[in-house]
Design a protein around this motif. Structure first.
Motif, PDB file in Angstrom:
ATOM      1  N   ASN A  13       0.840  -1.186   0.000  1.00  0.00           N
ATOM      2  CA  ASN A  13       0.000   0.000   0.000  1.00  0.00           C
ATOM      3  C   ASN A  13       0.880   1.243   0.000  1.00  0.00           C
ATOM      4  O   ASN A  13       1.575   1.516   0.965  1.00  0.00           O
ATOM      5  N   LYS A  14       0.785   1.989  -1.098  1.00  0.00           N
ATOM      6  CA  LYS A  14       1.633   3.160  -1.246  1.00  0.00           C
ATOM      7  C   LYS A  14       0.851   4.422  -0.902  1.00  0.00           C
ATOM      8  O   LYS A  14      -0.359   4.475  -1.045  1.00  0.00           O
ATOM      9  N   SER A  15       1.589   5.438  -0.470  1.00  0.00           N
ATOM     10  CA  SER A  15       0.950   6.718  -0.206  1.00  0.00           C
ATOM     11  C   SER A  15       1.161   7.683  -1.368  1.00  0.00           C
ATOM     12  O   SER A  15       0.502   8.712  -1.435  1.00  0.00           O
ATOM     13  N   ARG A  16       2.078   7.359  -2.262  1.00  0.00           N
ATOM     14  CA  ARG A  16       2.373   8.205  -3.423  1.00  0.00           C
ATOM     15  C   ARG A  16       2.358   7.376  -4.691  1.00  0.00           C
ATOM     16  O   ARG A  16       2.622   6.180  -4.664  1.00  0.00           O
ATOM     17  N   ASP A  17       2.081   8.055  -5.782  1.00  0.00           N
ATOM     18  CA  ASP A  17       2.115   7.432  -7.104  1.00  0.00           C
ATOM     19  C   ASP A  17       1.234   6.190  -7.196  1.00  0.00           C
ATOM     20  O   ASP A  17       1.628   5.161  -7.749  1.00  0.00           O
ATOM     21  N   THR A  18       0.035   6.277  -6.657  1.00  0.00           N
ATOM     22  CA  THR A  18      -0.925   5.194  -6.800  1.00  0.00           C
ATOM     23  C   THR A  18      -1.506   5.238  -8.211  1.00  0.00           C
ATOM     24  O   THR A  18      -1.366   6.237  -8.919  1.00  0.00           O
ATOM     25  N   ARG A  35       5.977  20.163  -0.510  1.00  0.00           N
ATOM     26  CA  ARG A  35       6.171  20.298   0.935  1.00  0.00           C
ATOM     27  C   ARG A  35       5.843  21.703   1.413  1.00  0.00           C
ATOM     28  O   ARG A  35       5.705  21.925   2.614  1.00  0.00           O
ATOM     29  N   ARG A  36       5.751  22.639   0.500  1.00  0.00           N
ATOM     30  CA  ARG A  36       5.459  24.029   0.871  1.00  0.00           C
ATOM     31  C   ARG A  36       3.985  24.251   1.194  1.00  0.00           C
ATOM     32  O   ARG A  36       3.622  25.277   1.739  1.00  0.00           O
ATOM     33  N   VAL A  37       3.146  23.302   0.817  1.00  0.00           N
ATOM     34  CA  VAL A  37       1.700  23.434   1.013  1.00  0.00           C
ATOM     35  C   VAL A  37       1.263  22.473   2.114  1.00  0.00           C
ATOM     36  O   VAL A  37       1.698  21.319   2.149  1.00  0.00           O
ATOM     37  N   ALA A  38       0.401  22.943   2.997  1.00  0.00           N
ATOM     38  CA  ALA A  38      -0.071  22.119   4.110  1.00  0.00           C
ATOM     39  C   ALA A  38      -0.729  20.841   3.599  1.00  0.00           C
ATOM     40  O   ALA A  38      -1.519  20.873   2.662  1.00  0.00           O
ATOM     41  N   GLY A  39      -0.401  19.723   4.208  1.00  0.00           N
ATOM     42  CA  GLY A  39      -1.009  18.451   3.845  1.00  0.00           C
ATOM     43  C   GLY A  39      -0.340  17.759   2.679  1.00  0.00           C
ATOM     44  O   GLY A  39      -0.740  16.661   2.308  1.00  0.00           O
ATOM     45  N   LYS A  40       0.646  18.378   2.049  1.00  0.00           N
ATOM     46  CA  LYS A  40       1.338  17.829   0.875  1.00  0.00           C
ATOM     47  C   LYS A  40       0.341  17.259  -0.129  1.00  0.00           C
ATOM     48  O   LYS A  40       0.242  16.044  -0.316  1.00  0.00           O
ATOM     49  N   ILE A  49      -8.490   5.047  10.760  1.00  0.00           N
ATOM     50  CA  ILE A  49      -9.241   5.678   9.668  1.00  0.00           C
ATOM     51  C   ILE A  49      -9.931   6.945  10.155  1.00  0.00           C
ATOM     52  O   ILE A  49      -9.988   7.948   9.433  1.00  0.00           O
ATOM     53  N   GLU A  50     -10.433   6.943  11.386  1.00  0.00           N
ATOM     54  CA  GLU A  50     -11.044   8.160  11.910  1.00  0.00           C
ATOM     55  C   GLU A  50     -10.007   9.265  12.113  1.00  0.00           C
ATOM     56  O   GLU A  50     -10.304  10.438  11.912  1.00  0.00           O
ATOM     57  N   ARG A  51      -8.769   8.900  12.475  1.00  0.00           N
ATOM     58  CA  ARG A  51      -7.685   9.900  12.537  1.00  0.00           C
ATOM     59  C   ARG A  51      -7.402  10.461  11.141  1.00  0.00           C
ATOM     60  O   ARG A  51      -7.190  11.659  10.977  1.00  0.00           O
ATOM     61  N   ASN A  52      -7.384   9.585  10.148  1.00  0.00           N
ATOM     62  CA  ASN A  52      -7.170  10.049   8.767  1.00  0.00           C
ATOM     63  C   ASN A  52      -8.262  11.020   8.338  1.00  0.00           C
ATOM     64  O   ASN A  52      -7.980  12.059   7.725  1.00  0.00           O
ATOM     65  N   MET A  53      -9.501  10.684   8.652  1.00  0.00           N
ATOM     66  CA  MET A  53     -10.629  11.546   8.280  1.00  0.00           C
ATOM     67  C   MET A  53     -10.519  12.903   8.987  1.00  0.00           C
ATOM     68  O   MET A  53     -10.760  13.948   8.379  1.00  0.00           O
ATOM     69  N   GLN A  54     -10.155  12.873  10.262  1.00  0.00           N
ATOM     70  CA  GLN A  54      -9.999  14.119  11.021  1.00  0.00           C
ATOM     71  C   GLN A  54      -8.875  14.964  10.443  1.00  0.00           C
ATOM     72  O   GLN A  54      -9.006  16.172  10.275  1.00  0.00           O
ATOM     73  N   ARG A  55      -7.754  14.334  10.100  1.00  0.00           N
ATOM     74  CA  ARG A  55      -6.628  15.055   9.509  1.00  0.00           C
ATOM     75  C   ARG A  55      -7.018  15.663   8.151  1.00  0.00           C
ATOM     76  O   ARG A  55      -6.658  16.794   7.843  1.00  0.00           O
ATOM     77  N   ASP A  56      -7.793  14.929   7.359  1.00  0.00           N
ATOM     78  CA  ASP A  56      -8.269  15.464   6.071  1.00  0.00           C
ATOM     79  C   ASP A  56      -9.096  16.728   6.282  1.00  0.00           C
ATOM     80  O   ASP A  56      -8.932  17.718   5.567  1.00  0.00           O
ATOM     81  N   ARG A  57      -9.984  16.700   7.269  1.00  0.00           N
ATOM     82  CA  ARG A  57     -10.806  17.878   7.557  1.00  0.00           C
ATOM     83  C   ARG A  57      -9.948  19.049   8.013  1.00  0.00           C
ATOM     84  O   ARG A  57     -10.172  20.198   7.590  1.00  0.00           O
ATOM     85  N   GLU A  58      -8.963  18.776   8.869  1.00  0.00           N
ATOM     86  CA  GLU A  58      -8.081  19.846   9.363  1.00  0.00           C
ATOM     87  C   GLU A  58      -7.257  20.462   8.238  1.00  0.00           C
ATOM     88  O   GLU A  58      -7.114  21.684   8.156  1.00  0.00           O
ATOM     89  N   VAL A  59      -6.708  19.630   7.369  1.00  0.00           N
ATOM     90  CA  VAL A  59      -5.898  20.131   6.250  1.00  0.00           C
ATOM     91  C   VAL A  59      -6.759  20.962   5.312  1.00  0.00           C
ATOM     92  O   VAL A  59      -6.355  22.052   4.877  1.00  0.00           O
ATOM     93  N   THR A  60      -7.951  20.482   5.009  1.00  0.00           N
ATOM     94  CA  THR A  60      -8.854  21.228   4.131  1.00  0.00           C
ATOM     95  C   THR A  60      -9.201  22.576   4.744  1.00  0.00           C
ATOM     96  O   THR A  60      -9.150  23.609   4.077  1.00  0.00           O
ATOM     97  N   ARG A  61      -9.544  22.574   6.029  1.00  0.00           N
ATOM     98  CA  ARG A  61      -9.885  23.820   6.727  1.00  0.00           C
ATOM     99  C   ARG A  61      -8.703  24.795   6.721  1.00  0.00           C
ATOM    100  O   ARG A  61      -8.865  25.985   6.466  1.00  0.00           O
ATOM    101  N   LYS A  62      -7.512  24.280   6.969  1.00  0.00           N
ATOM    102  CA  LYS A  62      -6.323  25.119   7.009  1.00  0.00           C
ATOM    103  C   LYS A  62      -6.026  25.733   5.644  1.00  0.00           C
ATOM    104  O   LYS A  62      -5.744  26.931   5.545  1.00  0.00           O
TER     105      LYS A  62
END
Length: 161
Positions: A4-9, A31-36, A78-91
């Motif tokens: 399971n890769k996080s990049r280049d899927t 790396r200059r943008v929040a959440g990469k 997965i709930e941590r991932n969802m929370q992080r997605d919301r935080e990055v989007t909000r930021k």
């Protein structure tokens, strides 16, 4: 889990090829943008994320009940991932960025809809009245419209006298 890769899927590469073929130039995992974000267009303050259904909790309430092994770990992760997605989007949105999040199945089943959303946003930024390109499989594309390569009438050759 190593596979399971996080990049280049595959969905990310497919969307990247589509964006590039439409003339959209981007940075990957800046790396200059929040959440990469998976794709970043700094000029237009656009961040595009390609989210996997399992890892980012699509249909989470239904999928959550189907987890059988190691439930507590997966639910928390997965709930941590969802929370992080919301935080990055909000930021990003608070800093004036436009954020697109596409599910991997949306990219594989309706790539035109995904690319068209990006193109329409870029056209708004450029103050164009009409988009430069609309993918053929976009849902609002009229079925009766012919492509430029299709002849509107049959070609006839005149006999040589």
């Amino acid at each position: 889990m190593q596979a399971n890769k996080s990049r280049d899927t595959k969905p990310e590469l497919a969307l990247g090829r589509l964006l590039w073929s439409c003339g959209i130039r981007y940075r990957k995992h800046s790396r200059r943008v929040a959440g990469k974000p998976d794709f970043c267009i700094s000029k237009y303050r656009l961040a595009i994320f390609v989210d996997g259904e399992f890892w980012h909790g699509r249909d989470w309430e239904r999928r959550r009940t189907k987890l059988k092994s190691n439930r507590n770990f997966w639910i928390a992760k997965i709930e941590r991932n969802m929370q992080r997605d919301r935080e990055v989007t909000r930021k990003l949105e608070s800093k004036g960025w436009k954020v697109f999040r596409f599910w991997e199945t949306d990219i594989s089943k309706n790539p035109g809809m995904c690319v068209s959303a990006v193109l329409r946003y870029l056209d708004e930024c450029r103050n164009l009245d009409h988009p430069l390109y609309i993918p053929y499989d976009y849902a609002e594309y009229p079925e009766t419209t012919r492509l430029a390569a299709e002849p509107t009438e049959e070609y006839h050759t005149s006999p040589i006298s």
